[in-house]
Design an enzyme around this catalytic site. Sequence first.
Site, short mmCIF file in Angstrom:
data_model
loop_
_atom_site.label_atom_id
_atom_site.label_comp_id
_atom_site.label_asym_id
_atom_site.label_seq_id
_atom_site.Cartn_x
_atom_site.Cartn_y
_atom_site.Cartn_z
N LYS A 41 90.78 84.75 23.27
CA LYS A 41 89.52 83.57 23.22
C LYS A 41 88.81 83.67 24.26
O LYS A 41 89.12 83.72 25.46
CB LYS A 41 90.17 82.54 22.51
CG LYS A 41 91.01 81.61 23.71
CD LYS A 41 91.80 80.47 22.72
CE LYS A 41 92.90 79.63 23.88
NZ LYS A 41 93.54 78.77 23.36
N TYR A 262 72.22 68.04 49.71
CA TYR A 262 71.70 66.80 48.90
C TYR A 262 72.65 65.61 49.29
O TYR A 262 73.80 65.67 49.32
CB TYR A 262 72.13 67.04 47.43
CG TYR A 262 71.12 67.84 46.74
CD1 TYR A 262 69.62 67.53 46.98
CD2 TYR A 262 71.39 69.18 46.10
CE1 TYR A 262 68.54 68.43 46.30
CE2 TYR A 262 70.40 69.80 45.73
CZ TYR A 262 68.94 69.46 45.52
OH TYR A 262 68.26 70.31 44.91
C1 LIG Z 1 94.88 78.98 23.91
C2 LIG Z 1 96.07 78.81 22.92
C3 LIG Z 1 97.20 79.90 23.45
C4 LIG Z 1 97.31 80.52 24.83
O1 LIG Z 1 97.59 79.42 25.68
P1 LIG Z 1 97.98 79.72 27.20
O2 LIG Z 1 98.24 78.32 27.75
O3 LIG Z 1 96.59 80.13 27.86
O4 LIG Z 1 98.82 80.70 27.40
C5 LIG Z 1 98.11 80.09 22.48
N1 LIG Z 1 98.11 79.49 21.35
C6 LIG Z 1 97.22 78.68 20.92
C7 LIG Z 1 97.55 78.04 19.44
C8 LIG Z 1 96.21 78.47 21.73
O5 LIG Z 1 95.27 77.59 21.32
#
Ligand SMILES: *Cc1c(COP(=O)(O)O)cnc(C)c1O
Length: 370
Positions: A41, A262
Amino acid sequence: MNTSSRTHAGALLIIDLDAICENWRSLKSRVGTTHCAAVVKADAYGLGAQHVAPALYRAGCRHFFVAHVDEALALRPLLAADATLYVLHGAPPGAEPVFPAHDIVPVLNSLPQLAAWRALAQQLGKTLPAVLQVDTGMARLGLSAAELDLVSHDPDLLQGIDLTLIMSHLVSAEEAGNPINTGQLARFRAALRRLPPTAASLANSSGIFLGADYHFDLVRPGAALYGIAPAAGIDNPQRAVIHLRGKVIQTRLIDSGTAVGYNHRWTARRPSRIVTVAIGYADGYLRSLSNSGYAHFHGIRLPVVGNVSMDTITIDATDTAEGALQEGTLIDLACPLNPVDTVAERAGTIGYEILTSLGNRYARSWTGGQ
Ligand SMILES: *Cc1c(COP(=O)(O)O)cnc(C)c1O
């Protein structure tokens, strides 16, 4: 090597696909016969899902998770038919037909999503595959205990649905001693007993390290694929994946007492060599790294001094040899010596946010992954 065409970019982002694949294989070897999926994702946590997912497919991965249906549509043509692509958010209302049309499997998180999927199955006159998420403690997505009750007492609610997986998500898996883990495990097992026998999935990256009880039939690592440490208090067993290198665009000598950047948040206490590097918070080099981040040049650690600007940072390079740093010289901003988790700690955040904040101005290249 696969390179984006930004030859004059201020910074280079090199993504090691071999390291990602090796990280996947090492997670796979920890879970035995359990399937090891890949969570890709958010553009594979900012590292380029269109490169990462096909490389992981070649490494043997056959299950891929994204959050949004649009992410799945972008990846589907890049993955062979024997790869299953899951959408964690499920179908937005009205978008259900997109899933069977493109061979994408939704995660059903609520009774309305379940009803819409049932209705589509009926309309198409066939059973449709889906994952069901149950909530075991996150209170974010998935059926509550009361909703699970309804489903377990009324099998018609699953009519026309081919449940291929039941899943839940861990709240604090990176804290091995946290009792929320065992509580969620117990609630997940209880939920499975109330539903038709189906493959199950609970563990994210960190969940894999909680032991075999948490592995079930499929694990869903994301972060650990990309080099983020999966467990607190142990050495990170995963390989670093990114190498971020910024270009020096100016060097200057300043007198003791001269303030930099800055709001003059840093003042030299000795005659100093300041180098300005073409990366800033617009590139995801977070402003919270002001007076806190580190760069490396040939292994020498050089502090970021003053405020991080939108397009530049200033670095105290007084400890480097005269002339070593010049316009165009590349210095390391994230590398095995200064991994993403360390950058995150100095910025007051987590490695996940560092990776997913990486901006669009880099010359990106992907190595390996064949
Ligand atoms: C993002 C996500 C994962 C992966 O989690 P990590 O901590 O990055 O391994 C797995 N399951 C769900 C439902 C997620 O939203």
